[in-house]
Design a protein around this motif. Structure first.
Motif, mmCIF file in Angstrom:
data_model
loop_
_atom_site.group_PDB
_atom_site.id
_atom_site.type_symbol
_atom_site.label_atom_id
_atom_site.label_comp_id
_atom_site.label_asym_id
_atom_site.label_seq_id
_atom_site.Cartn_x
_atom_site.Cartn_y
_atom_site.Cartn_z
ATOM 1 N N UNK A 100 0.918 -1.135 0.065
ATOM 2 C CA UNK A 100 -0.115 0.069 -0.175
ATOM 3 C C UNK A 100 0.725 1.231 0.016
ATOM 4 N N UNK A 101 1.880 1.391 0.970
ATOM 5 C CA UNK A 101 2.821 2.530 0.882
ATOM 6 C C UNK A 101 3.504 2.645 -0.586
ATOM 7 N N UNK A 102 3.825 1.433 -1.390
ATOM 8 C CA UNK A 102 4.398 1.548 -2.705
ATOM 9 C C UNK A 102 3.540 2.433 -3.658
ATOM 10 N N UNK A 103 2.133 2.071 -3.475
ATOM 11 C CA UNK A 103 1.095 2.544 -4.157
ATOM 12 C C UNK A 103 0.847 4.197 -3.968
ATOM 13 N N UNK A 104 0.901 4.216 -2.621
ATOM 14 C CA UNK A 104 0.837 5.878 -2.280
ATOM 15 C C UNK A 104 1.833 6.745 -2.569
ATOM 16 N N UNK A 105 3.096 6.150 -2.555
ATOM 17 C CA UNK A 105 4.220 6.916 -3.293
ATOM 18 C C UNK A 105 4.190 7.080 -4.458
ATOM 19 N N UNK A 106 3.807 5.944 -5.484
ATOM 20 C CA UNK A 106 3.481 6.373 -6.635
ATOM 21 C C UNK A 106 2.550 7.614 -7.129
ATOM 22 N N UNK A 107 1.658 7.687 -6.167
ATOM 23 C CA UNK A 107 0.643 8.582 -6.213
ATOM 24 C C UNK A 107 1.073 10.059 -5.739
ATOM 25 N N UNK A 108 2.068 10.133 -5.323
ATOM 26 C CA UNK A 108 2.931 11.419 -5.169
ATOM 27 C C UNK A 108 2.875 11.648 -3.768
ATOM 28 N N UNK A 109 2.355 10.707 -2.620
ATOM 29 C CA UNK A 109 2.138 11.326 -1.463
ATOM 30 C C UNK A 109 3.701 11.002 -0.633
ATOM 31 N N UNK A 110 4.032 11.805 0.430
ATOM 32 C CA UNK A 110 5.249 11.740 0.973
ATOM 33 C C UNK A 110 4.954 10.689 2.129
ATOM 34 N N UNK A 111 5.874 9.486 2.028
ATOM 35 C CA UNK A 111 5.442 8.469 3.076
ATOM 36 C C UNK A 111 6.646 8.490 4.044
ATOM 37 N N UNK A 112 6.608 8.576 5.404
ATOM 38 C CA UNK A 112 7.622 8.352 6.285
ATOM 39 C C UNK A 112 7.245 7.341 7.438
ATOM 40 N N UNK A 113 8.320 6.352 7.431
ATOM 41 C CA UNK A 113 7.930 5.096 8.145
ATOM 42 C C UNK A 113 8.984 5.016 9.348
ATOM 43 N N UNK A 114 8.450 4.893 10.524
ATOM 44 C CA UNK A 114 9.299 4.875 11.798
ATOM 45 C C UNK A 114 9.269 3.529 12.055
ATOM 46 N N UNK A 115 10.499 2.785 12.351
ATOM 47 C CA UNK A 115 10.755 1.245 12.460
ATOM 48 C C UNK A 115 12.127 1.305 13.703
ATOM 49 N N UNK A 116 12.047 0.505 14.329
ATOM 50 C CA UNK A 116 13.302 -0.056 15.151
ATOM 51 C C UNK A 116 14.365 -0.256 14.095
ATOM 52 N N UNK A 117 15.889 -0.275 14.569
ATOM 53 C CA UNK A 117 16.665 -0.707 13.828
ATOM 54 C C UNK A 117 16.784 -2.260 13.804
ATOM 55 N N UNK A 118 16.044 -2.952 14.655
ATOM 56 C CA UNK A 118 16.307 -4.572 14.576
ATOM 57 C C UNK A 118 14.763 -4.798 14.246
ATOM 58 N N UNK A 119 14.730 -5.336 13.042
ATOM 59 C CA UNK A 119 13.386 -5.809 12.582
ATOM 60 C C UNK A 119 13.502 -7.239 12.135
ATOM 61 N N UNK A 120 12.061 -7.654 11.709
ATOM 62 C CA UNK A 120 12.086 -8.968 10.899
ATOM 63 C C UNK A 120 11.897 -8.824 9.707
ATOM 64 N N UNK A 121 11.086 -7.743 9.159
ATOM 65 C CA UNK A 121 10.803 -7.756 7.625
ATOM 66 C C UNK A 121 10.736 -6.287 7.460
ATOM 67 N N UNK A 122 10.775 -5.212 8.162
ATOM 68 C CA UNK A 122 10.872 -3.984 7.618
ATOM 69 C C UNK A 122 12.178 -3.360 7.514
ATOM 70 N N UNK A 123 12.291 -3.012 6.144
ATOM 71 C CA UNK A 123 13.455 -2.508 5.602
ATOM 72 C C UNK A 123 13.383 -1.453 4.597
ATOM 73 N N UNK A 124 14.618 -0.539 4.506
ATOM 74 C CA UNK A 124 14.631 0.697 3.747
ATOM 75 C C UNK A 124 13.970 0.620 2.339
ATOM 76 N N UNK A 125 13.293 1.536 1.587
ATOM 77 C CA UNK A 125 12.568 1.432 0.494
ATOM 78 C C UNK A 125 12.983 2.634 -0.221
ATOM 79 N N UNK A 126 12.948 2.686 -1.547
ATOM 80 C CA UNK A 126 13.396 4.012 -2.252
ATOM 81 C C UNK A 126 11.882 4.730 -2.475
ATOM 82 N N UNK A 127 10.958 4.022 -1.812
ATOM 83 C CA UNK A 127 9.537 4.879 -1.992
ATOM 84 C C UNK A 127 8.887 5.426 -0.860
ATOM 85 N N UNK A 128 9.906 5.277 0.180
ATOM 86 C CA UNK A 128 9.414 6.193 1.345
ATOM 87 C C UNK A 128 10.676 6.438 2.435
ATOM 88 N N UNK A 129 10.379 7.291 3.034
ATOM 89 C CA UNK A 129 11.492 7.665 4.019
ATOM 90 C C UNK A 129 11.626 6.989 5.262
#
Length: 273
Positions: free
Chosen positions: A32-61
């Motif tokens: 969903x975040x990837x699609x929102x970014x494609x529509x021009x929305x600025x998306x900022x994800x807050x996450x801990x440094x140690x995660x299971x699946x949450x990784x950085x992406x070019x589509x959001x900060x």
């Protein structure tokens, strides 16, 4: 889903703060975040440094913060949960096993939330960024605490919350006489004795939820400097985007701000002949 979430900024692209829950909860949210970014929305994800699946992406900060546990400890949280959920046994054995697992895992995720809320540099950035809304998975209520602190409207993205808290928070009917509870193996067509069984199976949920959610109520009360319950936090949700479908789930009542978006769980693959 894109159509619904695009309502967050009708006139122009909006700024969306995302406080996700790790694990499988993140996988469909990321699409969903990837699609929102494609529509021009600025998306900022807050996450801990140690995660299971949450990784950085070019589509959001991605804004990351330190936590007091290792990657190995986090991996054990997931593997242990999978083992406990799918392992057999009597109802009582499963309840006790899940109670112990919930107590252990919730301590890890509560520490994650605490280190987010009390990271002064990160919270200052969030306060100064002037977001339009918060998108969060209310399975764990850390995102709701952030939304309440920032006085922002929140959109919930979830499948369900343990113990049916989503129905309590929205005052949506979910009577045990008709809605089968977890582990019962019942359908939505029950005899009288099966309805009694369904009611009895619902009782342990209150103890399980106290273990997981009461510490969040205490954390929220301390951080927001006023008495708050988890239900108080959940009631602030503007829209509940629910990954349910009555093709795969038993029919149940819904409130007007609950929107079914089950297709987001489907793999985009062509079927063979």
């Amino acid at each position: 889903v894109v159509l619904l979430l695009s309502l967050l900024g009708l006139a122009a692209a909006g700024r969306l703060l995302v406080v996700p829950v790790d694990g499988s909860h993140w996988l469909s949210m990321r699409e969903v975040l990837d699609m929102l970014a494609q529509k021009g929305h600025e998306v900022v994800v807050v996450a801990p440094e140690v995660t299971l699946h949450i990784k950085p992406s070019k589509n959001f900060v991605m804004k990351m913060y330190p936590v007091p546990f290792t990657q190995e400890e986090m991996d054990e949280v997931l593997q242990g949960l999978i083992k406990d959920v799918f392992e057999g046994g009597s109802f009582l054995q499963r309840v006790i096993r899940l109670y112990q697992r919930a107590k252990k895992n919730s301590a890890v995720f509560l520490a994650t939330c605490t280190h987010l809320l009390y990271n002064k540099e990160l919270m200052r950035y969030l306060e100064e960024s002037k977001f339009d809304a918060v998108l969060t998975d209310p399975f764990l209520p850390c995102g709701q605490i952030v939304a309440e602190h920032l006085s922002l409207p929140s959109v919930y993205f979830l499948q369900q919350i343990p113990c049916g808290l989503e129905y309590q928070a929205t005052q949506c009917p979910s009577p045990p006489s008709y809605a089968p509870r977890l582990f019962t193996g019942l359908t939505d067509h029950m005899t009288f004795l099966q309805r009694v069984k369904n009611l009895l199976y619902d009782i342990p949920n209150f103890f399980l939820c106290d273990v997981v959610y009461q510490p969040y109520a205490e954390l929220a009360s301390e951080f927001l400097k006023r008495e708050v319950t988890v239900l108080d936090l959940l009631r602030q949700g503007s829209i509940w985007l629910m990954k349910l479908d009555f093709v795969l789930h038993f029919p149940k009542p819904l409130m007007p701000n609950m929107v079914l978006i089950s297709g987001v769980n489907c793999a985009y693959k062509k079927l063979n002949q």
